[in-house]
Design a protein around this motif. Structure first.
Motif, mmCIF file in Angstrom:
data_model
loop_
_atom_site.group_PDB
_atom_site.id
_atom_site.type_symbol
_atom_site.label_atom_id
_atom_site.label_comp_id
_atom_site.label_asym_id
_atom_site.label_seq_id
_atom_site.Cartn_x
_atom_site.Cartn_y
_atom_site.Cartn_z
ATOM 1 N N LEU A 87 46.670 37.660 46.426
ATOM 2 C CA LEU A 87 48.018 38.039 45.996
ATOM 3 C C LEU A 87 47.994 39.222 45.031
ATOM 4 C CD1 LEU A 87 49.647 34.510 45.548
ATOM 5 C CD2 LEU A 87 50.226 36.232 47.271
ATOM 6 N N LEU A 88 46.907 39.378 44.302
ATOM 7 C CA LEU A 88 46.764 40.540 43.417
ATOM 8 C C LEU A 88 46.855 41.849 44.198
ATOM 9 C CD1 LEU A 88 43.897 39.547 40.926
ATOM 10 C CD2 LEU A 88 46.255 40.141 40.319
ATOM 11 N N LEU A 89 46.384 41.843 45.437
ATOM 12 C CA LEU A 89 46.409 43.041 46.271
ATOM 13 C C LEU A 89 47.834 43.484 46.574
ATOM 14 C CD1 LEU A 89 43.644 42.051 48.871
ATOM 15 C CD2 LEU A 89 43.387 43.498 46.856
ATOM 16 N N TYR A 90 48.794 42.566 46.439
ATOM 17 C CA TYR A 90 50.197 42.891 46.727
ATOM 18 C C TYR A 90 51.028 43.005 45.451
ATOM 19 C CZ TYR A 90 49.101 42.101 51.602
ATOM 20 O OH TYR A 90 48.548 42.200 52.858
ATOM 21 N N GLY A 91 50.341 43.146 44.327
ATOM 22 C CA GLY A 91 51.045 43.367 43.075
ATOM 23 C C GLY A 91 51.582 42.118 42.406
ATOM 24 N N VAL A 92 51.218 40.945 42.918
ATOM 25 C CA VAL A 92 51.635 39.690 42.271
ATOM 26 C C VAL A 92 50.738 39.454 41.063
ATOM 27 C CG1 VAL A 92 51.901 37.189 42.560
ATOM 28 C CG2 VAL A 92 52.430 38.733 44.467
ATOM 29 N N ALA A 93 51.337 39.222 39.919
ATOM 30 C CA ALA A 93 50.576 39.012 38.688
ATOM 31 C C ALA A 93 49.596 37.856 38.851
ATOM 32 C CB ALA A 93 51.525 38.737 37.522
ATOM 33 N N GLU A 94 48.441 37.968 38.180
ATOM 34 C CA GLU A 94 47.396 36.959 38.334
ATOM 35 C C GLU A 94 47.914 35.554 38.032
ATOM 36 O OE1 GLU A 94 42.809 36.093 36.840
ATOM 37 O OE2 GLU A 94 44.046 37.560 35.799
ATOM 38 N N LYS A 95 48.692 35.433 36.949
ATOM 39 C CA LYS A 95 49.215 34.120 36.554
ATOM 40 C C LYS A 95 50.134 33.556 37.636
ATOM 41 C CE LYS A 95 52.379 34.002 33.436
ATOM 42 N NZ LYS A 95 53.079 34.134 32.132
ATOM 43 N N LEU B 117 40.606 32.420 45.859
ATOM 44 C CA LEU B 117 40.781 33.418 46.913
ATOM 45 C C LEU B 117 42.255 33.736 47.156
ATOM 46 C CD1 LEU B 117 38.033 32.220 49.428
ATOM 47 C CD2 LEU B 117 38.019 34.315 48.077
ATOM 48 N N ILE B 118 43.109 32.722 47.104
ATOM 49 C CA ILE B 118 44.544 32.953 47.314
ATOM 50 C C ILE B 118 45.125 33.796 46.179
ATOM 51 C CG2 ILE B 118 46.819 31.842 47.328
ATOM 52 C CD1 ILE B 118 45.419 31.596 49.993
ATOM 53 N N SER B 119 44.796 33.443 44.944
ATOM 54 C CA SER B 119 45.323 34.205 43.798
ATOM 55 C C SER B 119 44.780 35.627 43.800
ATOM 56 C CB SER B 119 44.988 33.496 42.483
ATOM 57 O OG SER B 119 43.583 33.343 42.328
ATOM 58 N N GLU C 202 45.525 45.651 57.778
ATOM 59 C CA GLU C 202 45.428 45.720 56.309
ATOM 60 C C GLU C 202 44.005 46.070 55.891
ATOM 61 O OE1 GLU C 202 47.854 45.975 54.523
ATOM 62 O OE2 GLU C 202 49.160 44.238 54.340
ATOM 63 N N PHE C 203 43.415 47.051 56.552
ATOM 64 C CA PHE C 203 42.014 47.374 56.292
ATOM 65 C C PHE C 203 41.786 47.771 54.838
ATOM 66 C CE2 PHE C 203 38.545 50.437 55.936
ATOM 67 C CZ PHE C 203 37.492 49.672 56.425
ATOM 68 N N ARG C 204 42.625 48.625 54.314
ATOM 69 C CA ARG C 204 42.398 49.135 52.954
ATOM 70 C C ARG C 204 42.420 48.018 51.926
ATOM 71 N NH1 ARG C 204 45.876 54.209 51.149
ATOM 72 N NH2 ARG C 204 44.571 55.084 52.798
ATOM 73 N N ARG C 205 43.407 47.139 52.026
ATOM 74 C CA ARG C 205 43.509 46.050 51.043
ATOM 75 C C ARG C 205 42.313 45.096 51.143
ATOM 76 N NH1 ARG C 205 49.396 46.328 51.786
ATOM 77 N NH2 ARG C 205 50.375 46.656 49.748
ATOM 78 N N LEU C 206 41.949 44.713 52.365
ATOM 79 C CA LEU C 206 40.818 43.797 52.525
ATOM 80 C C LEU C 206 39.506 44.451 52.121
ATOM 81 C CD1 LEU C 206 41.416 41.763 55.805
ATOM 82 C CD2 LEU C 206 41.187 40.882 53.493
ATOM 83 N N ASN C 207 39.369 45.734 52.429
ATOM 84 C CA ASN C 207 38.164 46.463 52.048
ATOM 85 C C ASN C 207 38.011 46.483 50.534
ATOM 86 O OD1 ASN C 207 35.866 48.260 52.704
ATOM 87 N ND2 ASN C 207 37.098 49.799 51.648
ATOM 88 N N LEU D 26 57.204 39.261 49.824
ATOM 89 C CA LEU D 26 55.939 39.653 50.454
ATOM 90 C C LEU D 26 56.112 39.788 51.967
ATOM 91 C CD1 LEU D 26 53.311 37.526 48.499
ATOM 92 C CD2 LEU D 26 53.797 39.955 48.262
ATOM 93 N N SER D 27 55.306 40.657 52.559
ATOM 94 C CA SER D 27 55.430 40.981 53.982
ATOM 95 C C SER D 27 54.716 39.960 54.857
ATOM 96 C CB SER D 27 54.832 42.367 54.236
ATOM 97 O OG SER D 27 53.441 42.354 53.929
#
Length: 340
Positions: free
Chosen positions: A289-297, A284-286, A143-148, A254-255
């Motif tokens: 999750l934003l990286l996977y399209g989960v809404a901030e709330k 950090l967890i919230s 998951e290089f792109r997302r973590l980057n 989620l994957s």
């Protein structure tokens, strides 16, 4: 008095940081809405997460026994489990106090040398750090792109003054190294005089036992079981987060790779010097999750559910463990250790 004041200020500061981070994350979240989301959650997955967390703590107690065994201690996993859980409980009071607290519990219940016990805990933490770094490397690979993107967004606005910070850290490191060399030379030159001082002898004995505890991993009777326990701990850490995905609709699809990112970010959050990782873990967890399209709330609510349910379990089991450790008969567990 001054030392007590420093400890109080350090504790208060870490608590204030945790409270500030928690407030910042949840100030715009409607409490009733959050509780409604919690009531809709499938609690079976949350119970499974708690069970996995408790099993990981049991594995940690078993692994700790393996490190203490070469030092001559014949311990029951049930008793080291009590110490481990009291340690986790202590982290909710004073950050990083758990490592010392669990050694204190074993001293009271099984007469395990605090210095040797703490040395073995240091070894534990070194192996945990190696495992976390390996997981970070694996997660970067998949998951290089997302973590980057995550870390760029997190630290980009802090790039100003980075050179000055690096220079300051370098100067501190050089000063520490020079100071250590000077102290070493002074100790070497004054060994004869110092050996007559009982406080020096006590400190020297403590440091020898500390090193003995750290190097106990070289004398493991069953190295394969040590690695099995270590692997088991991190597998439990992964799945105790991943299974909670299925408890809530926004995270249900989620994957597996998302679980690795949350394992890394959650591990970093729990390692921060605040009580129980409060605030830092949630942020950090919230954010992950934003990286996977989960809404901030929804991400904030997920972090709250995951952290709160496991924290309640730790506080409950830790409190019971503290009570039991105070009333069980004390054992002499180091019968095979001639120098204890």
């Amino acid at each position: 008095m001054r030392k007590g004041l420093q400890s109080f200020l350090k504790y208060t500061l870490s608590l204030a940081i945790a409270a500030l981070l928690f407030w910042y994350l949840y100030k715009d979240v409607d409490f009733n809405e959050m509780m409604a989301s919690f009531r809709k959650a499938n609690l079976n997955w949350i119970y499974l997460s708690i069970a996995l967390a408790m099993f990981s703590h049991l594995l940690r107690a078993w692994r700790w026994n393996m490190l203490l065994e070469p030092l001559g201690y014949n311990l029951k996993t049930s008793r080291t489990f009590l110490a481990v859980m009291v340690g986790y409980l202590a982290n909710f009071v004073v950050p990083r106090m758990g490592e010392v607290s669990r050694c204190g519990v074993l001293k009271n219940t099984d007469d395990v040398s605090v210095s040797r016990g703490f040395g073995s805990v240091v070894t534990e933490r070194i192996f945990d750090m190696i495992c976390l770094l390996a997981i970070i490397a694996f997660t970067l690979a998949i998951e290089f792109r997302r973590l980057n993107d995550f870390f760029l967004n997190l630290f980009l606005d802090k790039a100003t003054g980075l050179e000055e910070s690096f220079l300051a850290l370098t100067l501190i490191g050089i000063t520490f190294l020079v100071g250590a060399i000077v102290i070493f030379i002074l100790l070497k030159r004054n060994q004869v005089f110092l050996r007559k001082n009982k406080y020096y002898n006590k400190l020297a004995a403590f440091l020898r036992q500390l090193v003995e505890g750290i190097t106990s991993v070289k004398k493991l009777k069953t190295p394969a079981l040590f690695w099995i326990a270590t692997l088991g701990i991190w597998i439990c850490y992964y799945f105790m987060t991943y299974v909670v995905f299925f408890s809530m609709e926004p995270t249900a699809n989620l994957s597996l790779s998302a679980g690795f990112i949350l394992l890394v970010l959650g591990g970093i959050g729990m390692a921060t010097p605040v009580q129980g990782g409060i605030g830092a873990f949630h942020y950090l967890i919230s954010a992950g999750l934003l990286l996977y399209g989960v809404a901030e709330k929804d991400g904030i609510i997920f972090a709250f559910v995951l952290h709160t349910t496991n924290s309640i379990a730790i506080i409950g089991v830790g409190s019971v463990s503290l009570f039991i450790s105070m009333i069980i008969p004390k054992r002499n567990s180091h019968l095979a250790h001639a120098n204890s």
